[in-house]
Design a protein around this motif. Structure first.
Motif, PDB file in Angstrom:
ATOM      1  N   LEU A   1     146.540  31.273  53.078  1.00  0.00           N
ATOM      2  CA  LEU A   1     146.390  32.685  53.422  1.00  0.00           C
ATOM      3  C   LEU A   1     145.386  33.356  52.487  1.00  0.00           C
ATOM      4  N   SER A   2     145.477  33.057  51.204  1.00  0.00           N
ATOM      5  CA  SER A   2     144.541  33.601  50.226  1.00  0.00           C
ATOM      6  C   SER A   2     143.103  33.211  50.572  1.00  0.00           C
ATOM      7  N   GLU A   3     142.901  31.935  50.882  1.00  0.00           N
ATOM      8  CA  GLU A   3     141.558  31.477  51.270  1.00  0.00           C
ATOM      9  C   GLU A   3     141.104  32.163  52.555  1.00  0.00           C
ATOM     10  N   SER A   4     142.003  32.285  53.504  1.00  0.00           N
ATOM     11  CA  SER A   4     141.667  32.909  54.779  1.00  0.00           C
ATOM     12  C   SER A   4     141.212  34.351  54.578  1.00  0.00           C
ATOM     13  N   LEU A   5     141.926  35.079  53.753  1.00  0.00           N
ATOM     14  CA  LEU A   5     141.545  36.464  53.488  1.00  0.00           C
ATOM     15  C   LEU A   5     140.176  36.540  52.829  1.00  0.00           C
ATOM     16  N   MET A   6     139.897  35.643  51.893  1.00  0.00           N
ATOM     17  CA  MET A   6     138.600  35.619  51.224  1.00  0.00           C
ATOM     18  C   MET A   6     137.488  35.295  52.229  1.00  0.00           C
ATOM     19  N   MET A   7     137.740  34.317  53.099  1.00  0.00           N
ATOM     20  CA  MET A   7     136.725  33.942  54.088  1.00  0.00           C
ATOM     21  C   MET A   7     136.442  35.093  55.055  1.00  0.00           C
ATOM     22  N   ARG A   8     137.484  35.790  55.466  1.00  0.00           N
ATOM     23  CA  ARG A   8     137.279  36.920  56.388  1.00  0.00           C
ATOM     24  C   ARG A   8     136.601  38.086  55.689  1.00  0.00           C
ATOM     25  N   LEU A   9     136.985  38.347  54.463  1.00  0.00           N
ATOM     26  CA  LEU A   9     136.399  39.445  53.710  1.00  0.00           C
ATOM     27  C   LEU A   9     134.882  39.296  53.574  1.00  0.00           C
ATOM     28  N   TYR A  10     134.426  38.063  53.371  1.00  0.00           N
ATOM     29  CA  TYR A  10     133.000  37.805  53.149  1.00  0.00           C
ATOM     30  C   TYR A  10     132.304  37.187  54.366  1.00  0.00           C
ATOM     31  N   ASN A  11     132.974  37.221  55.522  1.00  0.00           N
ATOM     32  CA  ASN A  11     132.385  36.700  56.763  1.00  0.00           C
ATOM     33  C   ASN A  11     131.858  35.282  56.608  1.00  0.00           C
ATOM     34  N   PHE A  12     132.692  34.411  56.105  1.00  0.00           N
ATOM     35  CA  PHE A  12     132.319  33.011  55.907  1.00  0.00           C
ATOM     36  C   PHE A  12     131.995  32.388  57.260  1.00  0.00           C
ATOM     37  N   PRO A  13     130.783  31.859  57.434  1.00  0.00           N
ATOM     38  CA  PRO A  13     130.384  31.354  58.757  1.00  0.00           C
ATOM     39  C   PRO A  13     131.191  30.143  59.235  1.00  0.00           C
ATOM     40  N   GLU A  14     131.820  29.415  58.338  1.00  0.00           N
ATOM     41  CA  GLU A  14     132.615  28.247  58.725  1.00  0.00           C
ATOM     42  C   GLU A  14     134.114  28.565  58.782  1.00  0.00           C
ATOM     43  N   TYR A  15     134.409  29.857  58.908  1.00  0.00           N
ATOM     44  CA  TYR A  15     135.804  30.304  58.892  1.00  0.00           C
ATOM     45  C   TYR A  15     136.665  29.604  59.944  1.00  0.00           C
ATOM     46  N   VAL A  16     136.215  29.579  61.182  1.00  0.00           N
ATOM     47  CA  VAL A  16     137.015  29.015  62.270  1.00  0.00           C
ATOM     48  C   VAL A  16     137.305  27.536  62.014  1.00  0.00           C
ATOM     49  N   MET A  17     136.291  26.798  61.615  1.00  0.00           N
ATOM     50  CA  MET A  17     136.488  25.373  61.341  1.00  0.00           C
ATOM     51  C   MET A  17     137.445  25.186  60.155  1.00  0.00           C
ATOM     52  N   HIS A  18     137.249  25.982  59.110  1.00  0.00           N
ATOM     53  CA  HIS A  18     138.077  25.874  57.911  1.00  0.00           C
ATOM     54  C   HIS A  18     139.542  26.183  58.257  1.00  0.00           C
ATOM     55  N   GLU A  19     139.754  27.243  59.019  1.00  0.00           N
ATOM     56  CA  GLU A  19     141.110  27.606  59.435  1.00  0.00           C
ATOM     57  C   GLU A  19     141.731  26.507  60.296  1.00  0.00           C
ATOM     58  N   SER A  20     140.927  25.916  61.144  1.00  0.00           N
ATOM     59  CA  SER A  20     141.412  24.826  61.982  1.00  0.00           C
ATOM     60  C   SER A  20     141.894  23.657  61.129  1.00  0.00           C
ATOM     61  N   GLU A  21     141.167  23.368  60.067  1.00  0.00           N
ATOM     62  CA  GLU A  21     141.576  22.304  59.143  1.00  0.00           C
ATOM     63  C   GLU A  21     142.902  22.652  58.467  1.00  0.00           C
ATOM     64  N   HIS A  22     143.037  23.907  58.056  1.00  0.00           N
ATOM     65  CA  HIS A  22     144.298  24.340  57.442  1.00  0.00           C
ATOM     66  C   HIS A  22     145.451  24.177  58.432  1.00  0.00           C
ATOM     67  N   ASP A  23     145.227  24.628  59.664  1.00  0.00           N
ATOM     68  CA  ASP A  23     146.275  24.524  60.692  1.00  0.00           C
ATOM     69  C   ASP A  23     146.655  23.063  60.931  1.00  0.00           C
ATOM     70  N   HIS A  24     145.657  22.211  61.008  1.00  0.00           N
ATOM     71  CA  HIS A  24     145.893  20.783  61.225  1.00  0.00           C
ATOM     72  C   HIS A  24     146.742  20.199  60.090  1.00  0.00           C
ATOM     73  N   PHE A  25     146.396  20.537  58.853  1.00  0.00           N
ATOM     74  CA  PHE A  25     147.146  20.046  57.703  1.00  0.00           C
ATOM     75  C   PHE A  25     148.587  20.536  57.753  1.00  0.00           C
ATOM     76  N   MET A  26     148.780  21.822  58.038  1.00  0.00           N
ATOM     77  CA  MET A  26     150.133  22.368  58.058  1.00  0.00           C
ATOM     78  C   MET A  26     150.949  21.745  59.181  1.00  0.00           C
ATOM     79  N   ASP A  27     150.321  21.476  60.310  1.00  0.00           N
ATOM     80  CA  ASP A  27     151.035  20.779  61.389  1.00  0.00           C
ATOM     81  C   ASP A  27     151.505  19.409  60.911  1.00  0.00           C
TER      82      ASP A  27
END
Length: 127
Positions: A53-79
């Motif tokens: 969540l902390s990383e996600s907030l940082m990525m959204r705050l700074y408009n990280f261009p790889e946000y969607v892919m990065h979040e997908s990786e997090h979701d995959h790991f948590m699954d």
């Protein structure tokens, strides 16, 4: 917040994740009680959710261009880790060592790859 504080904080969180994962692996290796292993699973999962969540907030705050892919990786790991926790609870089995090792390797690769990319992006963004 300066880039060095952000980067240091993220690295410290990664260190805690690896320590918690190590404690979980050690508990399984030493055949500790199912209750203890379950507690460690829960602790690792709770902490990792907060870290992601902390990383996600940082990525959204700074408009990280790889946000969607990065979040997908997090979701995959948590699954995967939640599936493994359920497998452990349902089978009451310590036979999850290989799965744990695979997830530790995944986390290592993630930190060394995508998270390093995020750190570089944040350094450039803050210039």
């Amino acid at each position: 917040m300066s880039e060095s504080v952000v980067e240091h904080s993220m690295e410290a969180e990664h260190g805690i994740q690896f320590s918690l994962f190590g404690a979980l692996r050690d508990a399984i290796d030493s055949s500790q009680s199912a209750e203890e292993v379950s507690r460690l699973f829960d602790h690792f999962i709770d902490y990792t959710n907060v870290h992601f969540l902390s990383e996600s907030l940082m990525m959204r705050l700074y408009n990280f261009p790889e946000y969607v892919m990065h979040e997908s990786e997090h979701d995959h790991f948590m699954d995967k880790i939640n599936t493994l926790r359920r497998k452990f609870r349902d089978e009451n089995s310590l036979n999850v060592k290989e799965d744990i090792d695979e997830l530790i390797q995944w986390l290592t690769d993630h930190v060394d790859g995508l998270d390093r990319s995020l750190h570089s992006f944040l350094r450039e963004k803050r210039g």
